[in-house]
Design an enzyme around this catalytic site. Structure first.
Site, PDB file in Angstrom:
ATOM      1  N   HIS A 121      89.948 -16.545  22.817  1.00  0.00           N
ATOM      2  CA  HIS A 121      89.720 -16.237  21.660  1.00  0.00           C
ATOM      3  C   HIS A 121      90.386 -14.770  21.508  1.00  0.00           C
ATOM      4  O   HIS A 121      90.676 -14.172  22.532  1.00  0.00           O
ATOM      5  CB  HIS A 121      88.231 -15.871  21.555  1.00  0.00           C
ATOM      6  CG  HIS A 121      87.745 -15.529  20.212  1.00  0.00           C
ATOM      7  ND1 HIS A 121      87.750 -14.375  19.695  1.00  0.00           N
ATOM      8  CD2 HIS A 121      87.036 -16.267  19.303  1.00  0.00           C
ATOM      9  CE1 HIS A 121      87.125 -14.196  18.621  1.00  0.00           C
ATOM     10  NE2 HIS A 121      86.464 -15.467  18.131  1.00  0.00           N
ATOM     11  N   ASP A 198      84.396 -14.317  29.452  1.00  0.00           N
ATOM     12  CA  ASP A 198      83.781 -14.300  27.997  1.00  0.00           C
ATOM     13  C   ASP A 198      82.798 -15.645  28.145  1.00  0.00           C
ATOM     14  O   ASP A 198      83.310 -16.867  28.058  1.00  0.00           O
ATOM     15  CB  ASP A 198      85.119 -14.485  27.176  1.00  0.00           C
ATOM     16  CG  ASP A 198      84.825 -14.642  25.804  1.00  0.00           C
ATOM     17  OD1 ASP A 198      83.275 -14.749  25.443  1.00  0.00           O
ATOM     18  OD2 ASP A 198      85.514 -14.773  24.902  1.00  0.00           O
ATOM     19  N   GLN A 201      80.688 -18.687  24.339  1.00  0.00           N
ATOM     20  CA  GLN A 201      80.624 -20.092  23.965  1.00  0.00           C
ATOM     21  C   GLN A 201      79.763 -20.963  24.799  1.00  0.00           C
ATOM     22  O   GLN A 201      79.162 -21.944  24.695  1.00  0.00           O
ATOM     23  CB  GLN A 201      81.781 -20.569  23.719  1.00  0.00           C
ATOM     24  CG  GLN A 201      82.712 -20.206  22.442  1.00  0.00           C
ATOM     25  CD  GLN A 201      81.939 -20.542  21.001  1.00  0.00           C
ATOM     26  OE1 GLN A 201      81.038 -21.656  21.094  1.00  0.00           O
ATOM     27  NE2 GLN A 201      82.007 -19.550  20.132  1.00  0.00           N
ATOM     28  N   LYS A 224      74.823 -16.161  18.908  1.00  0.00           N
ATOM     29  CA  LYS A 224      75.008 -17.536  19.241  1.00  0.00           C
ATOM     30  C   LYS A 224      74.044 -18.199  20.024  1.00  0.00           C
ATOM     31  O   LYS A 224      74.280 -19.532  20.448  1.00  0.00           O
ATOM     32  CB  LYS A 224      76.458 -17.537  19.821  1.00  0.00           C
ATOM     33  CG  LYS A 224      77.514 -17.023  19.218  1.00  0.00           C
ATOM     34  CD  LYS A 224      79.031 -17.244  20.031  1.00  0.00           C
ATOM     35  CE  LYS A 224      80.291 -16.604  19.302  1.00  0.00           C
ATOM     36  NZ  LYS A 224      80.563 -17.248  18.127  1.00  0.00           N
ATOM     37  N   CYS A 362      89.962 -17.912  15.406  1.00  0.00           N
ATOM     38  CA  CYS A 362      90.424 -16.810  16.050  1.00  0.00           C
ATOM     39  C   CYS A 362      91.232 -17.187  17.560  1.00  0.00           C
ATOM     40  O   CYS A 362      90.933 -16.676  18.654  1.00  0.00           O
ATOM     41  CB  CYS A 362      89.361 -15.863  16.354  1.00  0.00           C
ATOM     42  SG  CYS A 362      88.436 -15.091  15.220  1.00  0.00           S
TER      43      CYS A 362
END
Length: 404
Positions: A121, A198, A201, A224, A362
């Protein structure tokens, strides 16, 4: 097993209509919907214990502080961090990555190297470019193949004693690819590099164990995982958090202040300057409680069913091509239809009540790799159904007919 009807009853927003059609919400990779327990917790906070934290001797301040710190402990236990002060509350994943990258910008030097992947991202690209500009370090990229998987042989070749940081996503937001991060972390540590994951997600689908992974940093966003927007978490190993300089200055992050010299507070407050999103931090704990009650094994199994069914049904549409076909992926399907622009399809299916995301998500370098302007992304969550996928398929067929 999940009781999907009972689960859906927990989410009032799913009962509404959009453009005269029942809402089908397939934009979960952008943000998750909120269960009633989260909505009620926000209301209860502001009605009963609204006060600033860590600074007051009065009762409301103490109650708010206790609730905020209890939420920190919930996060600690959820991701299996060793210490609760290794949990830094942030406004979200982007802030957490910037905090770490800014710190390394002060620690790196010319000749050092930072590795990121082709699947990142923008939030895990741009901050590291800033760090390289500041320090003189070099940014290198782990390439991917046509299935949307990282090429591990290339990763091995890029690693060297000059590698100081490896920053990779646990799961790709654009393609759903699940990266082999445990293997990547071990290989990075073998050359002495620090690793940031990261997890924005991943955390909606997987319960990460940061001690088992042995990552140095793990970042994710509250919104999220059914929590409020403007909330997030940076996990960092204590030794690394002590090495990094503060990202922001102000109240709360100080031990002593004079006009000549300031000394910093201990963890976690060193990185939590100013009044935080108190309600958000507290309610994030309620969101984690809710997800853990459902059970992440149950969530993962059901979402895999949705992914399998959605993939099968969408591929029945002539001219539809799925972008990102990794062997190991989560419940995200990015696709295009021959001869049609993703945006046009997205507008039409919205008129039919179906919310999908269109564009480059993104992740412009991913789209450049495939030579496309973007994709239509349907991202499924545990409160979605196969019947909703059928509605999506019919909506896409309708868009195809209208645009052809």
């Amino acid at each position: 097993m999940l009781d999907i009807k009972a689960v859906r009853d927990d989410f009032p927003i799913l009962k509404q209509q959009v453009n005269g059609k029942p809402l089908v919400y397939f934009d979960n990779a952008a943000t998750a919907q909120k269960p009633k327990v989260v909505e009620e917790a926000i209301k209860t906070y502001y009605e009963t214990i609204n006060a600033n934290i860590h600074r007051g001797v009065h009762t409301l301040s103490q109650l708010a502080t206790d609730a905020y710190e209890e939420s920190r402990k919930k996060v600690q236990h959820h991701i299996h961090a060793k210490e609760d002060h290794e949990i830094i509350f942030t406004p979200g994943t982007t802030f957490g990555i910037n905090l770490v990258a800014n710190g390394f910008g002060a620690l790196l030097k010319a000749g050092d190297e930072i590795l990121i992947s082709a699947l990142e991202h923008h939030s895990n690209i741009v901050p590291w470019q800033f760090a390289c500009e500041r320090s003189g370090a070099t940014l290198k990229v782990i390439p991917m193949n046509q299935k949307g998987e990282l090429i591990m042989e290339a990763y091995d070749a890029l690693l060297s004693p000059n590698t100081k940081v490896v920053a990779v996503s646990h799961i790709s937001n654009a393609l759903g690819t699940i990266n082999p991060i445990k293997e990547m972390i071990a290989k990075a540590h073998a050359v002495g590099a620090a690793v940031l994951i990261d997890g924005a997600q991943a955390t909606p689908h997987i319960k990460p164990d940061v001690q088992d992974l042995d990552c140095d940093f793990y970042v994710f966003s509250g919104h999220k995982i059914c929590g409020p927007t403007g909330t997030g978490v940076l996990y960092g190993k204590e030794a690394w958090l002590n090495k990094l300089p503060p990202y922001q200055g102000g109240g709360e992050m100080i031990k002593t202040v004079t006009f000549e010299k300031t000394t910093y507070a201990c963890l976690p407050h060193k990185f939590e300057a100013g009044t935080p999103n108190i309600a958000g931090g507290i309610v994030l704990g309620y969101a984690l409680d809710y997800l853990n009650q459902l059970g992440f094994d149950n969530i993962q199994a059901y979402e895999h069913e949705l992914l399998t069914y959605g993939t099968q049904r969408l591929l029945e549409i002539e001219g539809l091509h799925i972008v990102g076909t990794a062997e190991n992926k989560t419940s995200v399907i990015s696709f295009n239809i021959e001869g049609l622009h993703p945006y046009d399809v997205g507008v039409i299916v919205d008129k039919l009540g179906v919310a999908v995301r269109t564009g480059h998500h993104c992740t412009q370098p991913i789209m450049d790799f495939f030579g496309i302007p973007g994709t239509i992304r349907a991202s499924f969550s545990f409160y979605n159904t196969k019947e909703e996928i059928d509605i999506l398929v019919e909506a896409v067929r309708k868009a195809q007919q209208m645009l052809s």
